[in-house]
Motif scaffolding. Structure first.
Motif, PDB file in Angstrom:
ATOM      1  N   GLY A 154       0.854  -1.200   0.000  1.00  0.00           N
ATOM      2  CA  GLY A 154       0.000   0.000   0.000  1.00  0.00           C
ATOM      3  C   GLY A 154       0.880   1.236   0.000  1.00  0.00           C
ATOM      4  N   ALA A 155       1.991   1.144  -0.754  1.00  0.00           N
ATOM      5  CA  ALA A 155       3.084   2.102  -0.590  1.00  0.00           C
ATOM      6  C   ALA A 155       2.697   3.534  -0.934  1.00  0.00           C
ATOM      7  CB  ALA A 155       4.289   1.667  -1.423  1.00  0.00           C
ATOM      8  N   ALA A 156       1.794   3.731  -1.902  1.00  0.00           N
ATOM      9  CA  ALA A 156       1.454   5.108  -2.285  1.00  0.00           C
ATOM     10  C   ALA A 156       0.446   5.742  -1.333  1.00  0.00           C
ATOM     11  CB  ALA A 156       0.914   5.140  -3.716  1.00  0.00           C
ATOM     12  N   GLY A 157      -0.126   4.951  -0.421  1.00  0.00           N
ATOM     13  CA  GLY A 157      -1.060   5.485   0.571  1.00  0.00           C
ATOM     14  C   GLY A 157      -0.323   6.171   1.709  1.00  0.00           C
ATOM     15  N   GLY A 158      -1.076   6.561   2.741  1.00  0.00           N
ATOM     16  CA  GLY A 158      -0.509   7.351   3.834  1.00  0.00           C
ATOM     17  C   GLY A 158       0.520   6.585   4.645  1.00  0.00           C
ATOM     18  N   VAL A 159       0.138   5.434   5.202  1.00  0.00           N
ATOM     19  CA  VAL A 159       1.082   4.650   6.006  1.00  0.00           C
ATOM     20  C   VAL A 159       2.280   4.253   5.147  1.00  0.00           C
ATOM     21  CG1 VAL A 159       1.411   2.486   7.277  1.00  0.00           C
ATOM     22  CG2 VAL A 159      -0.747   3.732   7.511  1.00  0.00           C
ATOM     23  N   GLY A 160       1.999   3.768   3.933  1.00  0.00           N
ATOM     24  CA  GLY A 160       3.057   3.268   3.058  1.00  0.00           C
ATOM     25  C   GLY A 160       4.052   4.349   2.675  1.00  0.00           C
ATOM     26  N   SER A 161       3.550   5.544   2.351  1.00  0.00           N
ATOM     27  CA  SER A 161       4.459   6.636   1.947  1.00  0.00           C
ATOM     28  C   SER A 161       5.425   6.976   3.071  1.00  0.00           C
ATOM     29  CB  SER A 161       3.657   7.906   1.590  1.00  0.00           C
ATOM     30  OG  SER A 161       2.898   7.712   0.430  1.00  0.00           O
ATOM     31  N   VAL A 162       4.887   7.132   4.287  1.00  0.00           N
ATOM     32  CA  VAL A 162       5.757   7.534   5.404  1.00  0.00           C
ATOM     33  C   VAL A 162       6.715   6.391   5.758  1.00  0.00           C
ATOM     34  CG1 VAL A 162       5.839   8.379   7.776  1.00  0.00           C
ATOM     35  CG2 VAL A 162       4.007   9.144   6.257  1.00  0.00           C
ATOM     36  N   ALA A 163       6.223   5.150   5.749  1.00  0.00           N
ATOM     37  CA  ALA A 163       7.103   4.014   6.057  1.00  0.00           C
ATOM     38  C   ALA A 163       8.244   3.939   5.047  1.00  0.00           C
ATOM     39  CB  ALA A 163       6.302   2.713   6.064  1.00  0.00           C
ATOM     40  N   THR A 164       7.929   4.151   3.773  1.00  0.00           N
ATOM     41  CA  THR A 164       8.962   4.127   2.726  1.00  0.00           C
ATOM     42  C   THR A 164      10.037   5.174   3.003  1.00  0.00           C
ATOM     43  OG1 THR A 164       7.385   3.322   1.081  1.00  0.00           O
ATOM     44  CG2 THR A 164       9.350   4.429   0.223  1.00  0.00           C
ATOM     45  N   ALA A 165       9.603   6.408   3.315  1.00  0.00           N
ATOM     46  CA  ALA A 165      10.562   7.497   3.528  1.00  0.00           C
ATOM     47  C   ALA A 165      11.426   7.239   4.768  1.00  0.00           C
ATOM     48  CB  ALA A 165       9.822   8.830   3.665  1.00  0.00           C
ATOM     49  N   ILE A 166      10.812   6.739   5.845  1.00  0.00           N
ATOM     50  CA  ILE A 166      11.584   6.501   7.074  1.00  0.00           C
ATOM     51  C   ILE A 166      12.603   5.376   6.858  1.00  0.00           C
ATOM     52  CG2 ILE A 166      11.486   5.686   9.470  1.00  0.00           C
ATOM     53  CD1 ILE A 166       8.693   6.972   9.680  1.00  0.00           C
ATOM     54  N   LEU A 167      12.149   4.258   6.294  1.00  0.00           N
ATOM     55  CA  LEU A 167      13.047   3.111   6.114  1.00  0.00           C
ATOM     56  C   LEU A 167      14.215   3.477   5.196  1.00  0.00           C
ATOM     57  CD1 LEU A 167      10.316   0.340   5.809  1.00  0.00           C
ATOM     58  CD2 LEU A 167      12.151   0.348   7.528  1.00  0.00           C
ATOM     59  N   ALA A 168      13.914   4.219   4.120  1.00  0.00           N
ATOM     60  CA  ALA A 168      14.987   4.628   3.199  1.00  0.00           C
ATOM     61  C   ALA A 168      15.984   5.533   3.922  1.00  0.00           C
ATOM     62  CB  ALA A 168      14.389   5.325   1.976  1.00  0.00           C
ATOM     63  N   HIS A 169      15.445   6.464   4.718  1.00  0.00           N
ATOM     64  CA  HIS A 169      16.324   7.380   5.451  1.00  0.00           C
ATOM     65  C   HIS A 169      17.226   6.622   6.430  1.00  0.00           C
ATOM     66  CE1 HIS A 169      17.611  11.152   7.229  1.00  0.00           C
ATOM     67  NE2 HIS A 169      17.375  10.639   8.424  1.00  0.00           N
ATOM     68  N   LEU A 170      16.702   5.527   6.974  1.00  0.00           N
ATOM     69  CA  LEU A 170      17.489   4.726   7.927  1.00  0.00           C
ATOM     70  C   LEU A 170      18.503   3.825   7.227  1.00  0.00           C
ATOM     71  CD1 LEU A 170      14.660   3.786  10.460  1.00  0.00           C
ATOM     72  CD2 LEU A 170      16.555   5.383  10.843  1.00  0.00           C
ATOM     73  N   GLY A 171      18.510   3.870   5.888  1.00  0.00           N
ATOM     74  CA  GLY A 171      19.533   3.136   5.138  1.00  0.00           C
ATOM     75  C   GLY A 171      19.093   1.782   4.621  1.00  0.00           C
TER      76      GLY A 171
END
Ligand code: NDP
Length: 327
Positions: A154-171
């Motif tokens: 559900g990556a383009a939705g609300g939870v998915g978008s934020v989870a994607t950005a946080i995980l990517a930022h964490l490496g």
């Protein structure tokens, strides 16, 4: 008097939502009155605004399961006028009137001071969906994220978008699962390294175990998607189950748990104790890049809410809808 989106139910059980004017005396009891600045549209809000009223327990009702604003009056020593606060959960917007109004009155226990470095608008760009995404990432970390891409559904939705950005930022490498190929560039902008079509997960064989592919997963979809991806998680890896946008059933077997030691971690944002909420908000302030958060924002007003409630239930909202209640 001030503006609020009020949901009503008629004698035949039909619900309707309209922007109306109410006064301070209309607000429910609570220790703290907040001048609301921003609220958001979450999947639950769609249910509460829509026909049938979803999770609403009393009428008339002001929905809005989260808000951020400034304390106007307080009977609780922890908060004083002028303090910036944020609220998620505690069945606000379902049982107790919520954030779709220019003022709200709530229990002090439900609030969290806005962390340093976050504006009220940024806090609501995060909102319940983003707060939940952070809880999911924290749960994965507590159980250990394995090597390899972390799946976000559900990556383009609300939870998915934020989870994607946080995980990517964490490496972490992030494999973003979406049913909307047109969101690929948006998801890559958030840090996704791989875009996975929804069918690639849903339409794998129904064998209980597939090749080990993912180091962990934040799942906002549930249903068939969750059942299939459980068999693709690496040995000892974890899935943080957040939502049911794709269905509440779980047509899975116990095999991934027995033969791969997979952990299924249930995430509930509603009844989080105060210390966990503060911890998660502080992690959001430190681990969610604000430039990426900006790309998720779709601005809205109270008058836009009836339509947006329908859109989110159809899975048509991209990122986070931020409602400026004073616009
Ligand atoms: P959104 O509507 O913003 O996102 C859900 C996404 O799921 C959609 O954008 C779409 O993403 C995907 N999707 C929708 N329908 C289907 C389907 N039929 N099959 C597969 N994928 C689908 O909602 P939120 O992100 O705000 O919330 C997601 C879920 O998490 C909801 O069920 C919500 O109730 C739950 N939730 C739970 C919380 C908790 O405390 N546990 C807190 C907050 C939310 P795409 O187009 O990219 O495929």
């Amino acid at each position: 008097m001030f503006k609020a989106l009020m949901v009503n139910k008629d004698d035949e059980g039909k619900t309707s939502a309209a922007v109306t004017e109410i006064g301070l005396d209309d607000l429910p009891e609570g220790d703290v009155t907040v001048a609301v600045e921003y609220s958001t549209v979450n999947y639950k809000d769609g249910l509460c605004i829509g026909p049938g009223g979803g999770l609403v327990r009393n009428y008339p009702h002001v929905p809005g399961i989260d808000f951020a604003g400034t304390v106007e009056a307080s009977d609780d020593a922890r908060y004083k006028p002028g303090d910036k606060v944020v609220l998620t959960g505690w069945r606000v917007g379902e049982v107790h009137w919520g954030g779709y109004a220019q003022k709200a009155r709530v229990k002090a226990d439900w609030l969290v001071p806005l962390p340093d470095g976050l504006s009220t608008q940024q806090a609501m760009a995060v909102g319940t969906a983003g707060f939940t995404a952070m809880l999911a990432v924290m749960a994965l970390e507590d159980h250990g994220i394995k090597d390899g891409p972390v799946l976000v559904t559900g990556a383009a939705g609300g939870v998915g978008s934020v989870a994607t950005a946080i995980l990517a930022h964490l490496g972490h490498e992030v494999a973003a699962v979406t049913g909307r190929p047109e969101t690929a560039e948006y998801l890559k902008g958030l840090g996704a390294t791989q875009i996975v079509a929804r069918e690639e997960i849903n339409e794998t064989t129904k064998r209980p175990l597939e090749a080990e592919a993912w180091g962990g997963c934040v799942d906002a979809v549930g249903g068939e998607m969750l059942a299939r991806l459980l068999g693709q998680i690496k040995y000892g890896g974890s899935v943080a189950a957040v939502g049911l946008a794709g269905g509440a059933g779980l047509p899975a077997t116990v095999i991934p748990f027995l033969l791969r030691g997979v952990n299924l971690l249930g995430i509930d944002s509603v009844m989080q104790p105060y210390d966990n909420r503060v911890r998660a908000w502080n992690r959001i302030a430190s681990d969610l890049p604000m430039d990426k958060l900006e790309t998720m924002i779709q601005p809205a007003t109270l008058a836009d809410l009836p339509q947006l409630g329908k859109d989110i239930l159809k899975g048509q909202v991209k990122g986070r809808v931020v409602v400026d209640v004073n616009a």
